[in-house]
Design an enzyme around this catalytic site. Structure first.
Site, PDB file in Angstrom:
ATOM      1  N   LYS A  16      72.125  60.829  18.637  1.00  0.00           N
ATOM      2  CA  LYS A  16      73.075  61.403  17.668  1.00  0.00           C
ATOM      3  C   LYS A  16      72.636  61.106  16.231  1.00  0.00           C
ATOM      4  O   LYS A  16      72.733  61.951  15.355  1.00  0.00           O
ATOM      5  CB  LYS A  16      74.482  60.816  17.894  1.00  0.00           C
ATOM      6  CG  LYS A  16      75.030  61.109  19.282  1.00  0.00           C
ATOM      7  CD  LYS A  16      76.332  60.376  19.548  1.00  0.00           C
ATOM      8  CE  LYS A  16      76.217  58.876  19.731  1.00  0.00           C
ATOM      9  NZ  LYS A  16      75.481  58.431  20.924  1.00  0.00           N
ATOM     10  N   GLY A  40      74.846  52.101  17.875  1.00  0.00           N
ATOM     11  CA  GLY A  40      73.580  51.821  17.191  1.00  0.00           C
ATOM     12  C   GLY A  40      72.852  53.148  17.077  1.00  0.00           C
ATOM     13  O   GLY A  40      72.427  53.702  18.082  1.00  0.00           O
ATOM     14  N   HIS A  41      72.804  53.690  15.869  1.00  0.00           N
ATOM     15  CA  HIS A  41      72.206  55.012  15.669  1.00  0.00           C
ATOM     16  C   HIS A  41      70.889  54.850  14.908  1.00  0.00           C
ATOM     17  O   HIS A  41      70.878  54.393  13.776  1.00  0.00           O
ATOM     18  CB  HIS A  41      73.176  55.915  14.896  1.00  0.00           C
ATOM     19  CG  HIS A  41      74.437  56.215  15.661  1.00  0.00           C
ATOM     20  ND1 HIS A  41      75.428  57.023  15.192  1.00  0.00           N
ATOM     21  CD2 HIS A  41      74.841  55.811  16.902  1.00  0.00           C
ATOM     22  CE1 HIS A  41      76.397  57.103  16.100  1.00  0.00           C
ATOM     23  NE2 HIS A  41      76.065  56.369  17.132  1.00  0.00           N
ATOM     24  N   GLN A 223      79.018  56.570  20.794  1.00  0.00           N
ATOM     25  CA  GLN A 223      79.049  56.437  22.263  1.00  0.00           C
ATOM     26  C   GLN A 223      78.801  57.806  22.914  1.00  0.00           C
ATOM     27  O   GLN A 223      78.261  58.689  22.274  1.00  0.00           O
ATOM     28  CB  GLN A 223      80.368  55.825  22.745  1.00  0.00           C
ATOM     29  CG  GLN A 223      80.554  54.352  22.429  1.00  0.00           C
ATOM     30  CD  GLN A 223      80.875  54.055  20.998  1.00  0.00           C
ATOM     31  OE1 GLN A 223      81.826  54.569  20.449  1.00  0.00           O
ATOM     32  NE2 GLN A 223      80.082  53.220  20.370  1.00  0.00           N
TER      33      GLN A 223
HETATM   34  P1  GDP Z   1      72.295  57.332  19.252  1.00  0.00           P
HETATM   35  O1  GDP Z   1      73.071  56.106  19.492  1.00  0.00           O
HETATM   36  O2  GDP Z   1      72.813  58.513  20.007  1.00  0.00           O
HETATM   37  O3  GDP Z   1      72.100  57.654  17.795  1.00  0.00           O
HETATM   38  O4  GDP Z   1      70.842  57.058  19.852  1.00  0.00           O
HETATM   39  P2  GDP Z   1      69.961  55.706  19.657  1.00  0.00           P
HETATM   40  O5  GDP Z   1      69.429  55.698  18.283  1.00  0.00           O
HETATM   41  O6  GDP Z   1      70.708  54.526  20.138  1.00  0.00           O
HETATM   42  O7  GDP Z   1      68.839  55.952  20.736  1.00  0.00           O
HETATM   43  C1  GDP Z   1      68.035  57.089  20.691  1.00  0.00           C
HETATM   44  C2  GDP Z   1      66.588  56.624  20.555  1.00  0.00           C
HETATM   45  O8  GDP Z   1      65.754  57.721  20.804  1.00  0.00           O
HETATM   46  C3  GDP Z   1      66.237  56.140  19.164  1.00  0.00           C
HETATM   47  O9  GDP Z   1      65.304  55.105  19.276  1.00  0.00           O
HETATM   48  C4  GDP Z   1      65.608  57.376  18.514  1.00  0.00           C
HETATM   49  O10 GDP Z   1      64.679  57.044  17.494  1.00  0.00           O
HETATM   50  C5  GDP Z   1      64.920  57.971  19.689  1.00  0.00           C
HETATM   51  N1  GDP Z   1      64.724  59.422  19.694  1.00  0.00           N
HETATM   52  C6  GDP Z   1      65.597  60.405  19.338  1.00  0.00           C
HETATM   53  N2  GDP Z   1      65.073  61.614  19.639  1.00  0.00           N
HETATM   54  C7  GDP Z   1      63.862  61.380  20.204  1.00  0.00           C
HETATM   55  C8  GDP Z   1      62.849  62.213  20.760  1.00  0.00           C
HETATM   56  O11 GDP Z   1      62.968  63.441  20.822  1.00  0.00           O
HETATM   57  N3  GDP Z   1      61.744  61.594  21.264  1.00  0.00           N
HETATM   58  C9  GDP Z   1      61.581  60.246  21.237  1.00  0.00           C
HETATM   59  N4  GDP Z   1      60.470  59.743  21.743  1.00  0.00           N
HETATM   60  N5  GDP Z   1      62.515  59.443  20.734  1.00  0.00           N
HETATM   61  C10 GDP Z   1      63.643  59.994  20.234  1.00  0.00           C
HETATM   62  P1  IMO Z   2      75.950  54.718  20.623  1.00  0.00           P
HETATM   63  O1  IMO Z   2      76.863  55.256  19.546  1.00  0.00           O
HETATM   64  C1  IMO Z   2      75.464  53.154  24.653  1.00  0.00           C
HETATM   65  C2  IMO Z   2      78.779  50.763  26.252  1.00  0.00           C
HETATM   66  C3  IMO Z   2      78.507  49.295  26.485  1.00  0.00           C
HETATM   67  C4  IMO Z   2      79.431  49.036  27.663  1.00  0.00           C
HETATM   68  C5  IMO Z   2      80.630  49.907  27.344  1.00  0.00           C
HETATM   69  C6  IMO Z   2      81.786  49.156  26.703  1.00  0.00           C
HETATM   70  O2  IMO Z   2      74.788  53.970  20.096  1.00  0.00           O
HETATM   71  O3  IMO Z   2      75.599  55.814  21.567  1.00  0.00           O
HETATM   72  P2  IMO Z   2      82.163  48.238  24.235  1.00  0.00           P
HETATM   73  O4  IMO Z   2      81.390  47.226  23.444  1.00  0.00           O
HETATM   74  O5  IMO Z   2      82.262  49.570  23.605  1.00  0.00           O
HETATM   75  O6  IMO Z   2      83.499  47.714  24.683  1.00  0.00           O
HETATM   76  O7  IMO Z   2      81.308  48.394  25.607  1.00  0.00           O
HETATM   77  O8  IMO Z   2      80.166  50.919  26.470  1.00  0.00           O
HETATM   78  N1  IMO Z   2      78.485  51.251  24.887  1.00  0.00           N
HETATM   79  C7  IMO Z   2      77.424  51.990  24.555  1.00  0.00           C
HETATM   80  N2  IMO Z   2      76.374  52.389  25.299  1.00  0.00           N
HETATM   81  N3  IMO Z   2      75.560  53.527  23.358  1.00  0.00           N
HETATM   82  C8  IMO Z   2      76.620  53.158  22.616  1.00  0.00           C
HETATM   83  O9  IMO Z   2      76.841  53.606  21.379  1.00  0.00           O
HETATM   84  C9  IMO Z   2      77.596  52.311  23.199  1.00  0.00           C
HETATM   85  N4  IMO Z   2      78.723  51.748  22.748  1.00  0.00           N
HETATM   86  C10 IMO Z   2      79.270  51.106  23.791  1.00  0.00           C
HETATM   87  O10 IMO Z   2      77.161  49.059  26.796  1.00  0.00           O
HETATM   88  O11 IMO Z   2      78.851  49.533  28.839  1.00  0.00           O
HETATM   89 MG    MG Z   3      72.766  54.131  20.170  1.00  0.00          MG
END
Ligand code: GDP
Ligand code: IMO
Ligand code: MG
Length: 427
Positions: A16, A40-41, A223
């Site tokens: 996201k 964690g984005h 999430q």
């Molecule tokens: P979010 O929580 O939905 O914002 O996603 P996260 O940042 O936690 O996890 C997504 C991971 O995938 C991050 O490390 C991004 O940098 C990475 N990412 C996103 N799109 C791509 C992609 O198309 N390819 C690869 N290899 N990594 C990606």
């Molecule tokens: P983003 O925005 C992935 C999961 C936790 C746990 C459950 C409940 O980066 O996509 P909490 O701390 O919310 O009470 O935990 O939800 N969880 C996530 N898993 N991405 C997240 O956020 C999450 N936020 C919470 O691992 O299973």
């Molecule tokens: Mg994340």
């Protein structure tokens, strides 16, 4: 009046942050509308690599106002650290606004999160330990403290005194741990109030103005849909809604103003924490995906469980969010695999079913029924035009979209902002 909600369509971490960063330059406002620093984005753009927990991923676009909406639970310690870290790296945060209605995460929420997890023993949720469940529970129990209360030390004192007495009774009598000191917590939150004061205000008016001016508003989800407390794998869920509907409630924009819902999916599945995941791979392929993709949590560093794309879950996710477009991320991760599987049904107690059961005991027993497609086995990270993708890659994403019943807007082939293929316009 374009308002687009960017929604995690699986179990979170779909990408996201990357998608919002990519779209933000055209947006007047980006609003985070749910969750807290459990999110964690990750954003990788020309300014560097950033992990955002509370600040909207539009913060790198200088003309975009970024709002932490009323639907977010804010840990001020984490927020201030995030602001400082961004500033130190040359990112301007003067466009950041915090809704005065957003709830605060308090030290007892974090304590209770870990004590409740311990109490659950083998049934622990595997939370991020950020106090999210206790904070949202207090919100609906009318025991919360909101950002606006930081602006008035007397109101804060009164609220905290009343609530902390109750929380200390639970800490000492139920969990048999030491109470928290009123003076310490009060002093700390007064300091937070002083620092956060310039950011805290009423936010719905800003959104109304942007709507009137026909400016693009992005609603940044946190999430993922299958972690929703109503529609996810309850009780193995989070405690605020990641759904498109919350995009309205958690920001203060009427639901009928949302013009598009972009469902962000990985082209496979991951999950962090406990709870059912029918397509989980506990074999070498799961390990290969995890290591290739570095599937470790942005917030907690935990290994993410990996599995094949679950089209039953994806169609359910579409049904309850009303996706108008899909963004597929991480296509490049599958570049080396000779064959790919897609879950197109579940075997449950000898019957074939095509829906996502509410009952997690039933979901635990679901055995995925797979359709197999050939891999492409060439790199895709450099590709920017849809027609240049290998035919097997196009066949794969088109099948995913067909099963999810939604057209594709974007396909991501790497973590960087420009590693994106636009298949069709978002609206
Ligand atoms: P979010 O929580 O939905 O914002 O996603 P996260 O940042 O936690 O996890 C997504 C991971 O995938 C991050 O490390 C991004 O940098 C990475 N990412 C996103 N799109 C791509 C992609 O198309 N390819 C690869 N290899 N990594 C990606
Ligand atoms: P983003 O925005 C992935 C999961 C936790 C746990 C459950 C409940 O980066 O996509 P909490 O701390 O919310 O009470 O935990 O939800 N969880 C996530 N898993 N991405 C997240 O956020 C999450 N936020 C919470 O691992 O299973
Ligand atoms: Mg994340």
């Amino acid at each position: 009046m374009p308002v687009i909600a960017v929604i995690g369509a699986q179990w979170g971490d779909e990408g996201k942050g990357k998608v919002v960063d990519m779209l933000a330059k055209k947006a007047r406002v980006v609003v985070r509308f749910s969750g807290g620093d459990n999110a964690g984005h990750t954003v990788i753009n020309p300014l560097g690599e950033f992990s955002l927990h509370l600040i909207p991923s539009g913060i790198f676009s200088s003309q975009t106002t970024c709002i932490i909406g009323n639907g977010v639970a804010i840990n001020p310690t984490v927020l201030l650290k995030e602001i400082d870290q961004l500033n130190q790296r040359g990112v301007d945060t003067s466009q950041l606004i915090i809704s005065d209605r957003a709830h605060l995460i308090m030290p007892y929420h974090i304590l209770l999160d870990s004590l409740e997890e311990k109490w659950r023993g083998g049934q622990a949720i595997g939370t991020t330990g950020r106090g999210i469940g206790p904070a949202f529970a207090d919100k609906v129990a009318r025991l919360g403290i909101r950002a606006g209360e930081l602006l008035d030390k007397e109101i804060l004192r009164k609220q905290l005194r009343f609530i902390l007495d109750y929380k200390n009774a639970i800490l000492t009598k139920v969990h048999e741990v030491n109470p928290l000191s009123f003076d310490e917590v009060y002093r700390q939150y007064c300091q937070y109030g002083e620092r956060l004061m310039p950011y805290i205000r009423e936010t719905t008016e800003i959104l109304e103005t942007a709507l009137h001016r026909d400016e693009l508003i992005l609603l940044e989800g946190a999430q993922g849909t299958l972690l929703d407390p109503d529609f996810g794998t309850y009780p193995y869920t989070t405690s605020s809604s990641p759904l498109a509907g919350e995009g309205s409630l958690g920001s203060g924009i009427s639901g009928n103003k949302i013009t598009g819902v972009l469902g962000v999916f990985k082209v496979y599945c991951t999950r962090v924490g406990s709870g059912p995941m029918p397509t989980e791979l506990t074999d070498g392929t799961g390990d290969l995906i995890r290591e290739t993709a570095h599937e470790y949590g942005t917030t907690t560093g935990r290994a993410r469980r990996c599995g094949w794309f679950d089209a039953i879950a994806a169609r359910f996710s579409n049904r309850i969010n009303g996706f108008t477009r899909i963004a597929f991320t991480r296509l490049d991760i599958l570049d080396t695999l000779p064959h790919l599987k897609i879950c197109v049904g579940y075997q449950l107690d000898g019957k074939v079913i095509d829906f996502f059961p509410a009952n997690i005991a039933a979901l635990e027993r679901c055995q995925p029924i797979y359709e197999e497609l050939p891999g492409w086995q060439v790199p895709t990270t450099h590709i920017r035009q849809y027609q240049q993708l290998p035919p097997q890659a196009r066949q794969y994403v088109e099948r995913l979209a067909e099963l999810t019943t939604c057209p594709i807007s974007f396909i991501c082939v790497g973590p960087e902002r420009e590693q994106t293929i636009e298949v069709r316009p978002i609206l």
